[in-house]
Structure formats: structure tokens, C-alpha cells
Design a protein around this motif. Structure first.
Motif, mmCIF file in Angstrom:
data_model
loop_
_atom_site.group_PDB
_atom_site.id
_atom_site.type_symbol
_atom_site.label_atom_id
_atom_site.label_comp_id
_atom_site.label_asym_id
_atom_site.label_seq_id
_atom_site.Cartn_x
_atom_site.Cartn_y
_atom_site.Cartn_z
ATOM 1 N N ALA A 1 0.827 -1.207 0.000
ATOM 2 C CA ALA A 1 0.000 0.000 0.000
ATOM 3 C C ALA A 1 0.860 1.256 0.000
ATOM 4 N N MET A 2 1.939 1.230 0.790
ATOM 5 C CA MET A 2 2.834 2.390 0.834
ATOM 6 C C MET A 2 3.527 2.588 -0.512
ATOM 7 N N TRP A 3 3.905 1.485 -1.158
ATOM 8 C CA TRP A 3 4.561 1.588 -2.457
ATOM 9 C C TRP A 3 3.628 2.172 -3.505
ATOM 10 N N VAL A 4 2.363 1.729 -3.472
ATOM 11 C CA VAL A 4 1.367 2.261 -4.402
ATOM 12 C C VAL A 4 1.159 3.742 -4.166
ATOM 13 N N HIS A 5 1.141 4.138 -2.861
ATOM 14 C CA HIS A 5 0.932 5.545 -2.538
ATOM 15 C C HIS A 5 2.106 6.389 -3.036
ATOM 16 N N MET A 6 3.307 5.855 -2.887
ATOM 17 C CA MET A 6 4.486 6.598 -3.342
ATOM 18 C C MET A 6 4.535 6.690 -4.858
ATOM 19 N N ALA A 7 4.084 5.607 -5.536
ATOM 20 C CA ALA A 7 4.129 5.588 -6.992
ATOM 21 C C ALA A 7 3.054 6.470 -7.608
ATOM 22 N N GLN A 8 1.886 6.552 -6.965
ATOM 23 C CA GLN A 8 0.768 7.286 -7.539
ATOM 24 C C GLN A 8 0.347 8.471 -6.682
ATOM 25 N N GLY A 9 1.147 8.813 -5.671
ATOM 26 C CA GLY A 9 0.725 9.825 -4.710
ATOM 27 C C GLY A 9 0.847 11.239 -5.216
ATOM 28 N N LEU A 10 0.910 12.167 -4.271
ATOM 29 C CA LEU A 10 0.896 13.591 -4.557
ATOM 30 C C LEU A 10 2.186 14.029 -5.252
ATOM 31 N N SER A 11 2.040 14.818 -6.299
ATOM 32 C CA SER A 11 3.196 15.384 -6.990
ATOM 33 C C SER A 11 2.779 16.678 -7.662
ATOM 34 N N VAL A 12 3.760 17.543 -7.933
ATOM 35 C CA VAL A 12 3.501 18.809 -8.601
ATOM 36 C C VAL A 12 4.696 19.116 -9.505
ATOM 37 N N HIS A 13 4.418 19.607 -10.701
ATOM 38 C CA HIS A 13 5.492 19.966 -11.618
ATOM 39 C C HIS A 13 4.984 21.012 -12.602
ATOM 40 N N PHE A 14 5.924 21.711 -13.224
ATOM 41 C CA PHE A 14 5.589 22.697 -14.250
ATOM 42 C C PHE A 14 5.577 22.014 -15.609
ATOM 43 N N THR A 15 4.572 22.338 -16.414
ATOM 44 C CA THR A 15 4.455 21.702 -17.728
ATOM 45 C C THR A 15 5.591 22.138 -18.653
ATOM 46 N N ASN A 16 6.094 23.355 -18.458
ATOM 47 C CA ASN A 16 7.238 23.836 -19.243
ATOM 48 C C ASN A 16 8.486 23.743 -18.367
ATOM 49 N N PRO A 17 9.457 22.894 -18.724
ATOM 50 C CA PRO A 17 10.609 22.684 -17.845
ATOM 51 C C PRO A 17 11.661 23.786 -17.907
ATOM 52 N N HIS A 18 11.558 24.708 -18.865
ATOM 53 C CA HIS A 18 12.611 25.704 -19.067
ATOM 54 C C HIS A 18 12.393 26.934 -18.173
ATOM 55 N N PRO A 19 13.479 27.654 -17.830
ATOM 56 C CA PRO A 19 13.326 28.919 -17.094
ATOM 57 C C PRO A 19 12.516 29.920 -17.904
ATOM 58 N N PHE A 20 11.818 30.806 -17.197
ATOM 59 C CA PHE A 20 10.992 31.810 -17.855
ATOM 60 C C PHE A 20 11.731 33.144 -17.899
ATOM 61 N N HIS A 21 11.423 33.923 -18.948
ATOM 62 C CA HIS A 21 11.898 35.296 -19.058
ATOM 63 C C HIS A 21 10.683 36.188 -19.279
ATOM 64 N N VAL A 22 10.662 37.314 -18.591
ATOM 65 C CA VAL A 22 9.530 38.241 -18.722
ATOM 66 C C VAL A 22 10.067 39.660 -18.623
ATOM 67 N N ALA A 23 9.460 40.582 -19.367
ATOM 68 C CA ALA A 23 9.907 41.973 -19.388
ATOM 69 C C ALA A 23 9.232 42.761 -18.270
#
Length: 245
Positions: free
Chosen positions: A12-34
Motif C-alpha cells: 500500500a505504501m509503495w502504491v501511494h508513493m508511486a501514484q501519490g501527490l506530486s507537482v510539476h511545471f508543464t514547461n521545464p525551461h526557465p521563464f523570461h519576462v519583461a
């Protein structure tokens, strides 16, 4: 019994770790803004169905230190200023009117109902100058007929062949950037085992002398009309004055 229970717990713990909570940015590159523009950071939060998001927090770490920008624990969330807003359950952060103090490393931290946390980071830097716009002509020779070779593209500008040494040509020669190939008559020649195909694109010449002459004629016509109208009004008033006398 205990051994069986422990095995089930580990699974159960392994399943939770494999499918549990995660967060990431869809664009992996640094952003530049004026400066003065809007910054939008969009993160993607993944969780298993039984999990509930307790809190989403956004922070920015700069040379001056770290500061909390926004916290979401239910709509609409709390922000640290009128320029800041959060949307989509806290997954999207927006900052309007970007300032120098807004550049740095942004961190989104997601906490579930059990206190488990996960985070992701994104670097945001200042855009010193806007990107250069480019206008392109594309030579499209796509078709449904199979062939063993790729077409060789040749560009002529006003009858003179251009290459990457004299102009900017990309995508295996199919795109010609007009900024470095100024002319009026653009010709694309495609040569392959299917045969030779030629296409033209003509930009009409802008006759400045004629345009200037037409503009001057219009202005003179308007001025002459105003003068004649003024003379007519003065003549009418003079005639009325004589009749009254």
C-alpha cells in the motif's frame, strides 16, 4: 498474520508513493519576462483520487530573501498584494506589472490532508529586450504522392538567387525570412524526382511620388474650397449691409 499484514502495508505504501501527490511545471525551461508585463506560472498537481489538497503555497526567493506570495486553502485564496492572483485551485499564479523585485526562483508547495508535502521550482529572469519579429515566405510542396527523395528548394528575389550566405533560409530551404531578402518578386523553385514546380509571390511597388502628389492635390483642394467659402460669406455680408443702408 502479522507478516501478511506487513506485506500488505508495504504494498500500500509503495502504491501511494508511486501514484501519490506530486507537482510539476508543464514547461521545464526557465521563464523570461519583461518589466511591466504579466507573469503567469502554471503548475500541474497530480494526486490519487482519495487524497485531498489541504494547502497550496507560492513563494519567491530573491537576493533580498524569501517571501510568501499566495496561499490557497479554498477559493479564492489569499495573496500578498493586488498585483498577485491565483487560479485553478492554486495551481496557477499570476503577477501583473512585473517589477525588478519579482525576478527570482518561484516555489509551489502542495500539502495534502495527511501533512505530506511536495514542491517544484521555476526560475524567472528579466527579459532585457523583446524578441525580433520575423516574416517568412514558405514554399509548400507537400503532396500525397510517394517519392524517394526530398525536394531541393531554390529561392529567387527579383530574379537573383539567394542563399544562407546572403539571406536567412530555414527548414531545409522551405522558409525564406523577408527581413534579410528585400525585394518585390519572390520565386520558389522545387526540384525533385516528381519534377520541377515554380511559384511566385509579388509585392506591389509603392509609388511614393504619385502618393505624395495625390496628397498635395487633396490638401490644395481643401484649402481652395475654404478660401472660396470665406470669400462668398464676406461678399454676402457686404451686400446685406448695403441693402440695409
Amino acid at each position: 498474520m502479522n507478516l501478511k499484514w506487513n506485506a500488505c502495508s508495504i504494498v500500500a505504501m509503495w502504491v501511494h508513493m508511486a501514484q501519490g501527490l506530486s507537482v510539476h511545471f508543464t514547461n521545464p525551461h526557465p521563464f523570461h519576462v519583461a518589466l511591466g508585463r504579466e507573469l503567469v506560472l502554471e503548475a500541474f498537481i497530480e494526486k490519487i483520487p482519495v487524497e485531498k489538497i489541504f494547502m497550496v503555497a507560492w513563494e519567491c526567493n530573491t537576493a533580498a530573501g524569501s517571501r510568501r506570495l499566495a496561499t490557497w486553502q479554498g477559493d479564492p485564496g489569499k495573496t500578498q498584494g493586488p498585483r498577485i492572483s491565483i487560479e485553478k485551485g492554486g495551481a496557477t499564479l499570476k503577477i501583473s506589472g512585473v517589477r525588478d523585485s519579482d525576478f527570482g526562483r518561484y516555489t509551489i508547495t502542495v500539502t495534502d490532508q495527511d501533512g505530506t508535502q511536495t514542491f517544484s521550482e521555476k526560475d524567472v529572469s528579466k527579459s532585457e529586450e523583446p524578441p525580433k519579429a520575423s516574416v517568412k515566405l514558405q514554399c509548400d510542396v507537400s503532396g500525397e504522392r510517394a517519392q524517394w527523395d526530398s525536394p531541393v528548394i531554390t529561392w529567387l528575389v527579383d530574379g537573383v538567387e539567394v542563399t544562407n550566405e546572403t539571406s536567412n533560409i530555414s527548414d531545409a530551404g522551405s522558409k525564406l525570412h523577408l527581413q534579410e531578402a528585400k525585394g518585390h518578386n519572390y520565386t520558389c523553385i522545387s526540384n525533385s524526382s516528381l519534377g520541377i514546380s515554380v511559384a511566385h509571390f509579388i509585392i506591389p511597388e509603392y509609388d511614393k511620388p504619385q502618393h505624395r502628389t495625390a496628397a498635395i492635390s487633396i490638401v490644395l483642394g481643401v484649402v481652395l474650397s475654404i478660401v472660396l467659402l470665406a470669400i462668398g460669406i464676406l461678399w454676402y455680408r457686404s451686400r446685406r449691409r448695403k441693402q440695409l443702408i
